[in-house]
Structures are given as C-alpha cells and as structure tokens.
Design a protein around this motif. Sequence first.
Motif, PDB file in Angstrom:
ATOM      1  N   GLN A 488       0.815  -1.209   0.000  1.00 52.93           N
ATOM      2  CA  GLN A 488       0.000   0.000   0.000  1.00 52.93           C
ATOM      3  C   GLN A 488       0.852   1.265   0.000  1.00 52.93           C
ATOM      4  O   GLN A 488       0.424   2.308  -0.456  1.00 52.93           O
ATOM      5  N   ASN A 489       2.055   1.166   0.561  1.00 53.38           N
ATOM      6  CA  ASN A 489       2.925   2.335   0.671  1.00 53.38           C
ATOM      7  C   ASN A 489       3.660   2.570  -0.652  1.00 53.38           C
ATOM      8  O   ASN A 489       4.464   1.757  -1.085  1.00 53.38           O
ATOM      9  N   THR A 490       3.368   3.664  -1.294  1.00 51.08           N
ATOM     10  CA  THR A 490       3.971   3.966  -2.599  1.00 51.08           C
ATOM     11  C   THR A 490       4.989   5.101  -2.504  1.00 51.08           C
ATOM     12  O   THR A 490       5.378   5.663  -3.516  1.00 51.08           O
ATOM     13  N   GLN A 491       5.403   5.456  -1.278  1.00 51.24           N
ATOM     14  CA  GLN A 491       6.374   6.537  -1.140  1.00 51.24           C
ATOM     15  C   GLN A 491       7.731   6.135  -1.708  1.00 51.24           C
ATOM     16  O   GLN A 491       8.382   6.925  -2.381  1.00 51.24           O
ATOM     17  N   ASP A 492       8.174   4.925  -1.431  1.00 53.04           N
ATOM     18  CA  ASP A 492       9.446   4.435  -1.964  1.00 53.04           C
ATOM     19  C   ASP A 492       9.199   3.664  -3.248  1.00 53.04           C
ATOM     20  O   ASP A 492       8.233   2.905  -3.360  1.00 53.04           O
ATOM     21  N   SER A 493      10.098   3.846  -4.206  1.00 52.30           N
ATOM     22  CA  SER A 493       9.964   3.109  -5.459  1.00 52.30           C
ATOM     23  C   SER A 493      10.207   1.624  -5.205  1.00 52.30           C
ATOM     24  O   SER A 493      11.163   1.261  -4.515  1.00 52.30           O
ATOM     25  N   PRO A 494       9.355   0.746  -5.714  1.00 53.34           N
ATOM     26  CA  PRO A 494       9.522  -0.698  -5.456  1.00 53.34           C
ATOM     27  C   PRO A 494      10.804  -1.225  -6.077  1.00 53.34           C
ATOM     28  O   PRO A 494      11.127  -0.909  -7.222  1.00 53.34           O
ATOM     29  N   ARG A 495      11.500  -2.067  -5.326  1.00 55.75           N
ATOM     30  CA  ARG A 495      12.762  -2.614  -5.839  1.00 55.75           C
ATOM     31  C   ARG A 495      13.043  -3.961  -5.195  1.00 55.75           C
ATOM     32  O   ARG A 495      12.557  -4.253  -4.101  1.00 55.75           O
ATOM     33  N   ILE A 496      13.817  -4.741  -5.905  1.00 53.59           N
ATOM     34  CA  ILE A 496      14.299  -6.025  -5.418  1.00 53.59           C
ATOM     35  C   ILE A 496      15.820  -6.003  -5.483  1.00 53.59           C
ATOM     36  O   ILE A 496      16.396  -5.723  -6.535  1.00 53.59           O
ATOM     37  N   MET A 497      16.463  -6.283  -4.369  1.00 56.30           N
ATOM     38  CA  MET A 497      17.923  -6.288  -4.293  1.00 56.30           C
ATOM     39  C   MET A 497      18.419  -7.729  -4.241  1.00 56.30           C
ATOM     40  O   MET A 497      17.949  -8.521  -3.432  1.00 56.30           O
ATOM     41  N   ILE A 498      19.352  -8.075  -5.132  1.00 56.69           N
ATOM     42  CA  ILE A 498      19.942  -9.409  -5.175  1.00 56.69           C
ATOM     43  C   ILE A 498      21.453  -9.254  -5.017  1.00 56.69           C
ATOM     44  O   ILE A 498      22.091  -8.553  -5.804  1.00 56.69           O
ATOM     45  N   ALA A 499      22.006  -9.893  -3.980  1.00 57.20           N
ATOM     46  CA  ALA A 499      23.438  -9.783  -3.705  1.00 57.20           C
ATOM     47  C   ALA A 499      24.023 -11.179  -3.475  1.00 57.20           C
ATOM     48  O   ALA A 499      23.352 -12.073  -2.970  1.00 57.20           O
ATOM     49  N   THR A 500      25.278 -11.343  -3.883  1.00 60.22           N
ATOM     50  CA  THR A 500      25.985 -12.607  -3.660  1.00 60.22           C
ATOM     51  C   THR A 500      27.350 -12.314  -3.041  1.00 60.22           C
ATOM     52  O   THR A 500      27.951 -11.266  -3.320  1.00 60.22           O
ATOM     53  N   GLU A 501      27.822 -13.244  -2.214  1.00 58.50           N
ATOM     54  CA  GLU A 501      29.129 -13.083  -1.586  1.00 58.50           C
ATOM     55  C   GLU A 501      29.635 -14.446  -1.119  1.00 58.50           C
ATOM     56  O   GLU A 501      28.855 -15.390  -0.960  1.00 58.50           O
ATOM     57  N   VAL A 502      30.953 -14.523  -0.907  1.00 56.46           N
ATOM     58  CA  VAL A 502      31.573 -15.730  -0.354  1.00 56.46           C
ATOM     59  C   VAL A 502      31.700 -15.539   1.146  1.00 56.46           C
ATOM     60  O   VAL A 502      32.121 -14.481   1.617  1.00 56.46           O
ATOM     61  N   LYS A 503      31.333 -16.572   1.914  1.00 58.55           N
ATOM     62  CA  LYS A 503      31.387 -16.507   3.366  1.00 58.55           C
ATOM     63  C   LYS A 503      32.207 -17.684   3.901  1.00 58.55           C
ATOM     64  O   LYS A 503      31.937 -18.832   3.536  1.00 58.55           O
ATOM     65  N   ASP A 504      33.167 -17.387   4.755  1.00 56.15           N
ATOM     66  CA  ASP A 504      34.003 -18.415   5.398  1.00 56.15           C
ATOM     67  C   ASP A 504      34.693 -19.325   4.391  1.00 56.15           C
ATOM     68  O   ASP A 504      34.959 -20.485   4.681  1.00 56.15           O
ATOM     69  N   LYS A 505      34.942 -18.857   3.177  1.00 57.55           N
ATOM     70  CA  LYS A 505      35.692 -19.553   2.128  1.00 57.55           C
ATOM     71  C   LYS A 505      34.969 -20.782   1.553  1.00 57.55           C
ATOM     72  O   LYS A 505      35.226 -21.168   0.427  1.00 57.55           O
ATOM     73  N   ASN A 506      34.093 -21.399   2.316  1.00 63.37           N
ATOM     74  CA  ASN A 506      33.444 -22.638   1.875  1.00 63.37           C
ATOM     75  C   ASN A 506      31.963 -22.466   1.578  1.00 63.37           C
ATOM     76  O   ASN A 506      31.285 -23.437   1.243  1.00 63.37           O
ATOM     77  N   TRP A 507      31.456 -21.255   1.698  1.00 66.88           N
ATOM     78  CA  TRP A 507      30.019 -21.031   1.511  1.00 66.88           C
ATOM     79  C   TRP A 507      29.789 -19.822   0.605  1.00 66.88           C
ATOM     80  O   TRP A 507      30.558 -18.858   0.621  1.00 66.88           O
ATOM     81  N   VAL A 508      28.720 -19.910  -0.165  1.00 61.46           N
ATOM     82  CA  VAL A 508      28.243 -18.786  -0.973  1.00 61.46           C
ATOM     83  C   VAL A 508      26.887 -18.365  -0.424  1.00 61.46           C
ATOM     84  O   VAL A 508      26.020 -19.212  -0.199  1.00 61.46           O
ATOM     85  N   VAL A 509      26.725 -17.077  -0.204  1.00 63.89           N
ATOM     86  CA  VAL A 509      25.478 -16.544   0.354  1.00 63.89           C
ATOM     87  C   VAL A 509      24.781 -15.698  -0.716  1.00 63.89           C
ATOM     88  O   VAL A 509      25.403 -14.824  -1.332  1.00 63.89           O
ATOM     89  N   VAL A 510      23.510 -15.988  -0.943  1.00 68.99           N
ATOM     90  CA  VAL A 510      22.667 -15.222  -1.872  1.00 68.99           C
ATOM     91  C   VAL A 510      21.590 -14.523  -1.056  1.00 68.99           C
ATOM     92  O   VAL A 510      20.858 -15.181  -0.310  1.00 68.99           O
ATOM     93  N   ARG A 511      21.503 -13.217  -1.192  1.00 70.65           N
ATOM     94  CA  ARG A 511      20.489 -12.434  -0.477  1.00 70.65           C
ATOM     95  C   ARG A 511      19.508 -11.847  -1.485  1.00 70.65           C
ATOM     96  O   ARG A 511      19.927 -11.185  -2.440  1.00 70.65           O
ATOM     97  N   ILE A 512      18.230 -12.089  -1.242  1.00 69.61           N
ATOM     98  CA  ILE A 512      17.167 -11.547  -2.101  1.00 69.61           C
ATOM     99  C   ILE A 512      16.228 -10.762  -1.195  1.00 69.61           C
ATOM    100  O   ILE A 512      15.573 -11.338  -0.321  1.00 69.61           O
ATOM    101  N   ALA A 513      16.194  -9.436  -1.365  1.00 70.63           N
ATOM    102  CA  ALA A 513      15.417  -8.577  -0.470  1.00 70.63           C
ATOM    103  C   ALA A 513      14.498  -7.672  -1.283  1.00 70.63           C
ATOM    104  O   ALA A 513      14.813  -7.301  -2.417  1.00 70.63           O
TER     105      ALA A 513
END
Length: 587
Positions: A488-513
């Motif tokens: 319902q809130n249209t003050q902020d423009s709608p967006r989807i953020m997708i980020a990837t990074e390596v964590k602790d050398k043995n893991w890949v983290v994907v964030r979808i917000a």
Amino acid sequence: MRVGHDNTSSLCPNCLGACYTNGLSIGNKIKCGYALALSAGILGSMIGLIFGDYYQGQALQQQQNAFKEINLLHRFQAGILQTRAHQQQLIPLTATPDLYRDEYKHIILHIAEIERVLPEIQAYIKTADYAKEKHYENIPLLLKTYDGVSETYIQQLEELFKQIDLSPLTDKKIAIAQQRLLKFTNSELALKFDGISDELVTIINASYGDLKAATTTLKTAVQIRFQIMAASILLSVMIATLLALFTSRTITHPVEVLTNMAQRVTKESNFDLQAPVMTTDEIGILAIAFNQVLHRVKCLLQEQQATAFRQQQMQESQLLQSEKMSSLGRMVAGIAHEINNPVNFIYGNLDPAIQHVDDLLALLQTYRQEVPNPPLAVQAYATEIDAEFVEEDLPKLLQSMKFGAARVRQIVLSLKNFSRLDEAETHPVNLHECIESTLLILSSRIKKGITIERFYGDVPNIQGFSSSLYQVFMNIINNALDALEEQQNTQDSPRIMIATEVKDKNWVVVRIADNASGIPPDVQERIFETFFTTKARGVGTSMGLSISHQIVVEKHGGQLICKSELGSGTEFIISLPIQKQHLSENA
C-alpha cells in the motif's frame, strides 16, 4: 450404610478402640475411620502440593531472574556494539551528508538504549533476587571496573558531533571530520568502551549457565510435584481399597459398572463411551478421572489421525507437484527445442542478410556517384519509395531483428536450463547465470517501476543441482513481486535487491530482499510449513517456500533464513556450500 462389626476390627485399631471406649456405635466408628482416612489423604495431598508449589515457585523465580539478567545484558551489549559500529561507519560517510545524518540518528537511538538499560542493570543488581545468583559478583565488578566509561564515552561522542560542521561541504571539512572521528575511534576511551562488550560476553555465558541450572532445577521441581501428586493419588486409591472391604452393594456396584466399562472400551476400542458417575466418593472421582482419560485418549487419537492425514496429503501434494513440474519441464523443453530451430535459422541468416543489404546500399551509392542524373522514371520511383529513408532505416530494421532474435535465443536457453528437472548428480552451477535466467523468465512480471538491483560478488561455481536452484530463485523472486504488487505504501519506489558473496571460504550466500510491507512475526514462524499461505484461496500451491527450504537444506545441505520487519521489507538469505564434500557432510 450397613457394615458388619467383624469387617471393621482391622481398619484402624487405635481409632476404633478409642471410639469403642467412648461408647460409639459401629456405624459411628466406621464414619470416624472413614473421616480420618479421607482427612489424612486430603491433608497429605495439600501439604505435598504446597511443598511442591513452593519448590517449583522458587525454581521458576530463578529462571525468570536468569531470563531478565540475560535480556538486560544483551540489550546493553547490543547498544554498545551498535553504537561503535555506527560511529565507525560515520568516517567514510562524511562526504555524503544525507547518509551521515541517517547514521547519526542510529547512533542517537542506540545511545538512548544504553542510557535506559544501564540504570535498569544497576537497579537489578540491588535486588534480593540477584544476591541469590551463583555469579552475583560479575555484574557489580564489571560496573565498578568500567565505572563512568559509558557516560564519558557518550558525552565525548556528543561533544565530537557538535564540533563537526559539514555545512557547507568542502574537502577540507571532510578531511578534518574524518580525522577527528578516526582519532576518537582509536582513543583509549573507545577501546575501554569496547572492553565492556568483551567482558559482557563472559558474563552472558555465565548467565546462560545460571539459566541452564535454573531450568534443570525447574524440571526437577516439576518432577517432584508430579511424584507428590502421583503418591497422593496412590494413597487415595489405597485408602479407597481398604474402605471398599467394608462397604456394601452401594459401593461395589459402581465399581462393577466402571470395570465393565473399562473392559468394553478395551474390547471395542470405542473411546466415545463414558462411565456413569453414580457416587461422589472415591469411586465417583475415579469414574471422572477415567472419563477424562478416555477423552484425552480420544483427542490424542484424533490428533494422530489428523497428523497422519496431513502427512499423507503433503506426500501426495509433493508427488503431484513433482509430476506437474516434470511434465512441465518436458513440455517446456519440447517447446524450447521447437522454437530454437527456426530462431537459430533466422539468427544465422541475419548476418548474411545484413551483409547483402550493405552490398546493395553500396551499389546504390556507387550508382548515384556514376550516374548523377538518372532517368526521370528512376528519380520518380526513388521519390515515391523515399529511397533516402529506406537506405537509412533498413540497416536499423535488420539490427532490431537481430536483437530480437538474440533475446528469443536467450529466453529459449533459460527455458531449457529451467526444464532440467531430472538431474541425478551434482555438477558445477553458476549462480549468477541461474539468477539472470530466472529474471529473464520473469521479465513479463517485472513491471515498469520495479527496479532490480544487482550486487554480485566474485563467487565461484558451487556443486549442486541447477534446476532445483532455478526453482528456489523462482519461488522467492515471485513472492517478492507479489509483495511489491500488494503493498500500500507507494512513497518508496519498489525494488528487489539481489546480492551474492563468499562466506568463510566454503560457503556462498545469496540475499534476495524487497522493500514491500514485510511479514508479521506470527507468519514468519510458519512461513516454511507445507500448505501454509497468506494468499487468496486458489492462488499458488502453498508449497513454494516449503519446497525451496527442502531443496536448500536437505538437497544441498545449506540454510534458508527469512528476515522481515513490518514496513521495512523482507530478506531471504540462502547459504550454499561450495565444495561437494561440504554438501555430503551437511546432507
């Protein structure tokens, strides 16, 4: 109630002897013995319950004190860590006043939290309940060791903020502000302020030990209380058994009825039956308890049947969903193959066509140079078809066709990758290609105004199942689009953020917000349950996030976490192991 004299001589010799010497009748003696026995059972039960409740209350108070102490210490630690973290982040933000002011607001909030929680801790350690704690000297010693550090740190930090003036913004002011902030960050006072957080880690661990001990004590108290109640019930049954030896048909008949009812329930397994409560004595109480047991068993059976039905329904739905996805995959693969052939034919012939057109245009240009004054018929036809416009627009038209054919090829390739649902072995998976292919397939849903922000890190390929990961990304991004469409809130423009990074050398983290309206806490607790949904009836399968959780956790040995706050949006964090051995260890 008539009872023979011989049957009462062994009930309570001392009591009956005293009553007999006082000239009491047999009936009165029986009544006296019954009253004494019943009074002893009730008194013993009350004393036992009072003792059990007191012991349990003490253990519960210890547990509550431990919870309160941990809560206060966590709040204090979080305020310190957040204040330091945001204060350090101010240094690179001095060049951007808007971000600098936002970060400053966060610091003010955490300072206020420290100022709130510190008096609460000081008041708590003065209570009598805290003096009973095993490690009661830890917190006072911490406050004494770092006495005034928090107040002095906050005071100097506020003075530093007053000294920093970024208006108007200049390079010199930025450099001065950064130098002051950096100097304060590395100051001895700031290091002491950090030391409070380090000390709090040890104290919090000790508090958790107290909590564990209090929980163990509480469990012991509950067990003791239960044993007291069981012993009281056993004593009542024994007393009732003794009294039954001296009762008439009035007592034995309800017992026979209750016995027959128990046998009938056992034989027929019919837990809808209820024993009639014919008296108000122990037999009547036993009948009530028996009925309560029957009711409880009936409820447990119903819950067991409902659970079995839900599990069967879940298995059938998962099987149906798997069959649907398999059929869909085969159909999509066939369609993609049929589309791919003519598209490749078109795309492959476009470059020769462009070359032929360029040759024809070059020939036309040569003709113009060699024949400056062509025949009138040629001039008239050139004017009629607007030869100059055709010469300018035809290459653009062919390039547009080439671009369109290339995009169709990309879509077909994404569909072919998405349709591989029967992978039996793990293989290297490029997560960025999976995400981009998913976005390409969902391009028709990404409406104008919805921004896709990509923050891709340098991540390696992982060992996994690409088609299953396609399904995970598809479900999560689809839900984000649904949430953005419903907000319902249209003050902020709608967006989807997708980020990837390596964590602790043995893991890949994907964030979808996303920045939609967020998910309520009660919904977050059930978000990965099968068949749980907040969408309208008939919309979706109610299994998307459940299947995604199963794919990430069980099939890939990873983690799928949902973080959401009302009004601030939702973030899904997907953690996946990189190497195959990590996958096998966590599977």
